[in-house]
Design a protein around this motif. Structure first.
Motif, PDB file in Angstrom:
ATOM      1  N   ARG A 216      23.948  50.842  10.842  1.00 53.35           N
ATOM      2  CA  ARG A 216      23.475  49.880  10.039  1.00 53.35           C
ATOM      3  C   ARG A 216      21.769  50.274  10.194  1.00 53.35           C
ATOM      4  NH1 ARG A 216      25.650  43.770  10.484  1.00 53.35           N
ATOM      5  NH2 ARG A 216      27.931  44.211  10.644  1.00 53.35           N
ATOM      6  N   THR A 264      26.766  50.547   1.850  1.00 54.85           N
ATOM      7  CA  THR A 264      26.245  49.120   1.148  1.00 54.85           C
ATOM      8  C   THR A 264      25.149  48.858   1.332  1.00 54.85           C
ATOM      9  OG1 THR A 264      28.732  48.614   1.267  1.00 54.85           O
ATOM     10  CG2 THR A 264      26.947  46.854   0.801  1.00 54.85           C
ATOM     11  N   THR A 285      18.587  46.791   3.572  1.00 56.20           N
ATOM     12  CA  THR A 285      19.535  46.951   4.804  1.00 56.20           C
ATOM     13  C   THR A 285      20.371  48.539   4.288  1.00 56.20           C
ATOM     14  OG1 THR A 285      21.039  45.538   3.787  1.00 56.20           O
ATOM     15  CG2 THR A 285      19.647  45.044   5.760  1.00 56.20           C
ATOM     16  N   ASP A 287      24.261  49.854   5.281  1.00 49.11           N
ATOM     17  CA  ASP A 287      25.589  49.642   6.261  1.00 49.11           C
ATOM     18  C   ASP A 287      26.379  50.711   5.813  1.00 49.11           C
ATOM     19  OD1 ASP A 287      28.535  49.013   6.648  1.00 49.11           O
ATOM     20  OD2 ASP A 287      27.718  46.910   7.277  1.00 49.11           O
ATOM     21  N   ARG A 289      30.057  53.209   6.872  1.00 48.10           N
ATOM     22  CA  ARG A 289      31.246  53.019   7.885  1.00 48.10           C
ATOM     23  C   ARG A 289      32.269  54.101   7.364  1.00 48.10           C
ATOM     24  NH1 ARG A 289      32.106  46.618   8.912  1.00 48.10           N
ATOM     25  NH2 ARG A 289      29.920  46.041   8.151  1.00 48.10           N
TER      26      ARG A 289
ATOM     27  N   ALA B 228      31.427  44.333   3.293  1.00 45.26           N
ATOM     28  CA  ALA B 228      31.040  45.736   3.168  1.00 45.26           C
ATOM     29  C   ALA B 228      31.803  46.626   3.656  1.00 45.26           C
ATOM     30  CB  ALA B 228      29.463  45.744   3.516  1.00 45.26           C
ATOM     31  N   MET B 233      34.613  51.765  -1.945  1.00 44.77           N
ATOM     32  CA  MET B 233      33.813  52.085  -3.091  1.00 44.77           C
ATOM     33  C   MET B 233      34.650  52.291  -4.371  1.00 44.77           C
ATOM     34  SD  MET B 233      31.072  52.466  -1.126  1.00 44.77           S
ATOM     35  CE  MET B 233      29.798  52.784  -2.505  1.00 44.77           C
ATOM     36  N   ARG B 237      34.806  47.148  -6.061  1.00 47.15           N
ATOM     37  CA  ARG B 237      33.710  46.631  -5.726  1.00 47.15           C
ATOM     38  C   ARG B 237      33.139  46.113  -7.063  1.00 47.15           C
ATOM     39  NH1 ARG B 237      30.285  48.674  -0.846  1.00 47.15           N
ATOM     40  NH2 ARG B 237      31.826  48.936   0.816  1.00 47.15           N
ATOM     41  N   ASP B 239      29.643  45.013  -7.141  1.00 44.99           N
ATOM     42  CA  ASP B 239      28.323  45.165  -6.522  1.00 44.99           C
ATOM     43  C   ASP B 239      27.140  44.908  -7.369  1.00 44.99           C
ATOM     44  OD1 ASP B 239      25.902  45.327  -5.052  1.00 44.99           O
ATOM     45  OD2 ASP B 239      26.888  47.268  -3.978  1.00 44.99           O
ATOM     46  N   GLY B 275      23.448  42.004   5.390  1.00 44.21           N
ATOM     47  CA  GLY B 275      23.551  43.478   5.487  1.00 44.21           C
ATOM     48  C   GLY B 275      24.961  44.103   5.396  1.00 44.21           C
ATOM     49  N   ILE B 278      28.902  42.850   0.364  1.00 40.76           N
ATOM     50  CA  ILE B 278      28.511  43.324  -0.966  1.00 40.76           C
ATOM     51  C   ILE B 278      27.579  42.139  -1.484  1.00 40.76           C
ATOM     52  CG2 ILE B 278      29.273  44.300  -3.000  1.00 40.76           C
ATOM     53  CD1 ILE B 278      31.524  45.495  -1.054  1.00 40.76           C
TER      54      ILE B 278
END
Lengths: 411, 411
Positions: A216, A264, A285, A287, A289, B228, B233, B237, B239, B275, B278
């Motif tokens: 993050r 994200t 921010t 994030d 993963r 998130a 992806m 999503r 977003d 953070g 989404i």
């Protein structure tokens, strides 16, 4: 009895019953060692004792029920999840794993199965990190990794973690006794997926291969605030939001190109912004993963580089701080293969294996004890929300697979 | 005397002196009919009277100094700008126009020029709109367009506009007497550019051809908030921030392709964002300005359409409300050509003509009285900031051009 529909209904009903025990009337909010936690412990203790477990509360407030093994030093399987919640939570994130664990024990005992190992069911006191802004207190204590400093952390009322333990009638000096028995040879956690993948694929269950690593970042884009009416488009503008927006689009594009990776931007702020002012400062921010640490690290580097490139051409500065950098945690191969075999056997199709994008107690416990996780489909991908739910058929499938897993297990 | 350097220094010194009169010690903040306004009036009255003007305060708090013409019904030239400020303002946005106006009158009187018209110098009480969240109170009253409802508006302390007028010792019933004399045949306003164009082109002055029209919108992008870490992806999503970002990049790209047009997203918020979530909802503003109404309207339509296209492919909803839709206001051709000729004559190069991207009292006054505006370079493009300034040489150029303009003028 092996009446999975009845057991499944009971598990769901018990989760719903627990959800009515709350620190905030009208919703489900159960914080670490709160009055609602005491009430939840009483109910869980009642159910655990009825299932023949020896119940105790350890010094971090984990409620633990032991089904002894054939010998005093029999290896021990831990089954657990957490019973604290986020504010205004649903009924299943955490409690489902505890009550499915209890149902597995009930099922196995009712079928007179005999085991070579002991089973300890653990209702972790704290995973979400709400009260002390520090997650995983229960599982960290279990593996002797609760930092002494953490005991001095204060909640919003100024009460320290140590004092909250004492106020609950427990003794921080006893924390060493929370550590898992040396015979603990495996950890099994069942949890809702908290994502849309299983629903999208129309599957009940998945086996977790790893908890994704996570980075993050906090970014600050610094351009120059100017009058939105009098500053022409083009090089006389140093628009921090236009820069951040171009970058956010690249974050999405770039992450989408790497299967398995998620990245994200969850927060963007324009401090002091106004409709008629070109944004001078933007904070955001990021994030990132992935279950593969090198993929995650490369993605973070690429995204920072692309922020620098986007900003350089606009004479915008970009700075970042890393607020979290947490490696991926693989689940134990042997346990996970056994669990996958059980799922394959019960569902008739090869088990879906997936990483967990969210953190779980298993991520902590796995540092010391071979661990494995089973996911249940989350309808609507929903969690941390009052409408979070599970499908009865999925709970039945989890019971069947879990039973088969435990029967196949030797420790 | 025609010692422009000395007069320029005096204008700047007077602006600085006025800037020390403030409602908030340590900065320059002068709100409508505040204690600081009373003190500013006393100082300005002193200067105006010394210059031979007949001074009065009208019922909306405009301070007005009259230099009578040769006859009682001589046509009248109004020269004005405002003396209220934004919070923590600079010394020149507004006051410069009043004190340059005064210096022009002093210069012309000292050179024994004779005029066929009267001159009325107006220090408008309110242009920025801070105290009652309504701009242009002074100039609206001057042209009899202050809506009666506006008198009921309340400031942050719950004091109505009508009460604030009475508290200052004025009488709202006298508002009709604030209206410009029927002989008023022209309005001349000098103001800092508040933008970077003249500095970039290394010019002292510009003649304003029109006040740009302006459309302001508030947009809401509604996708779906999701975890998130657990939401891959791609199409699972929705977003809202990725959608808004793609659109903001298109706002910039598209506006840059149309010379003269400016379009700015000044604010973006992710309400309740975190953070690791989404973004489900994003709100933003859009500010579009152009001196050509049809260009502005077409740009707004294009940008709304592109928001719809960006969002449709992402299953994100976008809705908007129009918070302002204000047509462009052209300055008077004859007065502006005379002013441009004076600038050309004094600077030796063809006068720069430009639209004003910001609103000014001239935008209001022009509805009733032929109006023209002169801009001075803003070092750093800076305004609404304590570091806002002017260059002495530019003030000299404005004095020279203004004097030539007034000498060339017949009304």
């Amino acid at each position: 009895m092996t009446d999975y529909p009845a057991r499944s209904a009971q598990v769901i009903e018990r989760c719903r019953q627990l959800a009515r025990i709350t620190d905030v009337p009208g919703e489900t909010t159960r914080l670490f060692l709160s009055p609602a936690t005491r009430e939840a412990h009483a109910l869980l203790t009642h159910w655990m004792q009825a299932a023949g477990l020896e119940v105790r509360t350890d010094a971090i407030g984990n409620l633990r029920g032991l089904l002894p093994g054939p010998a005093a030093d029999s290896p021990r399987l831990l089954i657990g999840s957490h019973i604290d919640t986020v504010p205004n939570a649903g009924a299943f994130d955490g409690p489902l794993g505890v009550l499915l664990g209890l149902a597995l024990i009930e099922e196995l005992r009712s079928s007179d199965a005999s085991f070579s190992f002991a089973i300890e069911l653990i209702a972790f006191s704290e995973e979400e990190g709400v009260r002390f802004a520090t997650p995983f207190l229960g599982s960290l204590a279990l593996i002797a990794q609760l930092e002494p400093d953490t005991l001095q952390r204060k909640d919003d009322d100024g009460i320290s973690l140590a004092a909250s333990i004492r106020n609950f009638g427990l003794d921080p000096a006893e924390l060493p006794a929370t550590v898992a028995d040396p015979a603990a040879a495996g950890y099994f956690e069942i949890h809702i997926e908290q994502g849309p993948v299983l629903e999208h694929e129309d599957r009940s269950l998945a086996v977790v291969e790893a908890i994704a690593g996570q980075t993050r970042l906090a970014l600050t884009f610094s351009g120059h605030a100017n009058h939105a009416g009098t500053t022409p488009m083009g090089p006389l503008r140093r628009d921090a939001l236009a820069a951040a927006s171009e970058w956010i689009a690249e974050v999405e594009r770039s992450a989408t190109s790497i299967p398995g990776l998620v990245a994200t931007v969850g927060k963007v702020e324009v401090p002091g912004g106004a409709g008629n002012v070109i944004p001078g400062i933007v904070t955001s921010t990021l994030d990132v993963r992935d279950a593969r640490d090198q993929v995650r690290r490369a993605a973070v580097e690429h995204l920072l580089e692309s922020a620098a490139i986007v900003c350089a051409k606009r004479r915008v500065n970009v700075a970042h701080t890393r607020t979290l950098d947490q490696p991926a945690v693989p689940m134990d191969h042997r346990l996970t293969n056994l669990l996958a075999a059980a799922v394959t056997q019960m569902t008739g199709t090869p088990a879906r294996r997936m990483p967990s994008g969210a953190g779980h107690d298993a991520m902590i416990v796995a540092r010391r004890i071979p661990s494995t996780m089973l996911f249940l489909r989350s309808p609507g991908g929903l969690s941390h929300h009052p409408n979070e739910t599970v499908l009865p058929a999925d709970v039945e499938a989890a019971l069947a697979a879990g039973t088969a897993f435990l029967r196949s297990l030797s420790l």
